[in-house]
Design a protein around this motif. Structure first.
Motif, short mmCIF file in Angstrom:
data_model
loop_
_atom_site.label_atom_id
_atom_site.label_comp_id
_atom_site.label_asym_id
_atom_site.label_seq_id
_atom_site.Cartn_x
_atom_site.Cartn_y
_atom_site.Cartn_z
N GLN A 200 2.87 7.91 3.15
CA GLN A 200 3.30 7.07 4.27
C GLN A 200 2.73 7.58 5.59
O GLN A 200 2.32 6.79 6.46
N LYS A 203 -0.81 6.46 5.73
CA LYS A 203 -0.88 5.04 6.08
C LYS A 203 -0.69 4.84 7.58
O LYS A 203 -1.44 4.11 8.23
N ASN A 242 0.49 4.23 -5.15
CA ASN A 242 1.93 4.29 -4.89
C ASN A 242 2.68 4.99 -6.01
O ASN A 242 3.86 4.80 -6.22
#
Length: 267
Positions: A200, A203, A242
């Motif tokens: 995360q 990202k 993921n």
């Protein structure tokens, strides 16, 4: 107590002998075969008390005080069902509790004195039965969940449960192995969560870079002529892992209005 004896007959079937001398075949009730040295029995045989909690005590505090330091437990999974505190315990021996309402079947081991309320079922095992082994059995054999599809738990129904009982040393060995496995699971979950946080962060960093023109020139450069030929949009294509069997592909489109831009792939 109306104790019964469960045994195997010469025909290798399971029978239950009652106090009045009658014998009944219960082979259809036996859920699975157990190893040699184990036995099946009804729950009252291996317990000293089975009851459902009543109303909350008249003396009840939301937080523990010097006087009210005995926990009150109700049905529920949040904070293991902790409702409040009172001054006198109803249960003083190590016991397990099972939610009979709300999240039906939620089971906890309680080693310190407490008060159960709102039909919370309490089971106090005999000395020869491991508290944590009994908790493991109920977690495995009792259907859990919420809603009308889950059968309601009652004390009479709980008392009829057939419990597989190994020797005490085997009970301890089972608990030790379970604790070891659960620690591995906890460690894996921790590392997985840590990896998710890293992904995360990556990202977020990626999106920050793509939206910050001052960082564009650190990557590929496009001449003015190239941009004039294709100045509408560039597509940044990213494949995120993921940590499941399915990947996720995302396309990010950015208008080109400058003489340089960044175009790269992350796999």
């Amino acid at each position: 107590k109306n104790d019964t004896i469960i045994f195997k007959g010469e025909d290798n079937l399971h029978y239950e002998k009652f106090q009045d001398g009658t014998v009944k075949c219960i082979e259809d009730e036996i859920p699975f075969e157990v190893p040699e040295g184990w036995e099946w029995c009804r729950l009252p045989i291996i317990t000293t008390d089975i009851f459902a909690g009543g109303d909350k005590p008249d003396i009840c505090e939301k937080r523990a005080t010097e006087i009210c330091n005995i926990p009150i437990y109700s049905n529920g999974i949040e904070n293991d069902g902790l409702y409040g505190y009172t001054n006198k315990p109803r249960v003083t021996e190590p016991s397990i509790t099972i939610s009979a309402r709300g999240t039906i079947g939620f089971c906890c081991a309680r080693k310190t004195p407490f008060v159960p309320i709102v039909r919370l079922i309490t089971i106090t095992p005999s000395k020869e039965i491991s508290l944590y082994y009994l908790k493991t059995v109920f977690k495995a054999l009792i259907e859990t969940g919420e809603g009308s599809s889950i059968p309601q738990l009652t004390v009479p129904g709980i008392k009829l449960k057939l419990i597989p009982i190994p020797p005490i040393m085997e009970q301890d060995r089972i608990q030790s192995k379970q604790d070891e496995i659960l620690k591995y699971i906890s460690d894996i979950s921790f590392e997985k969560d840590k990896l998710r946080r890293i992904v995360q962060q990556a990202k977020n960093r990626f999106l920050l870079i793509t939206l910050d023109f001052s960082l564009f020139n650190k990557f590929f450069f496009f001449s003015t002529d190239t941009l004039k030929k294709n100045r509408s949009r560039l597509v940044i294509r990213v494949l995120w892992d993921n940590f499941t069997t399915d990947g996720k592909v995302e396309n990010f489109r950015f208008c080109i209005t400058y003489t340089c831009a960044k175009y790269f792939f992350i796999f």
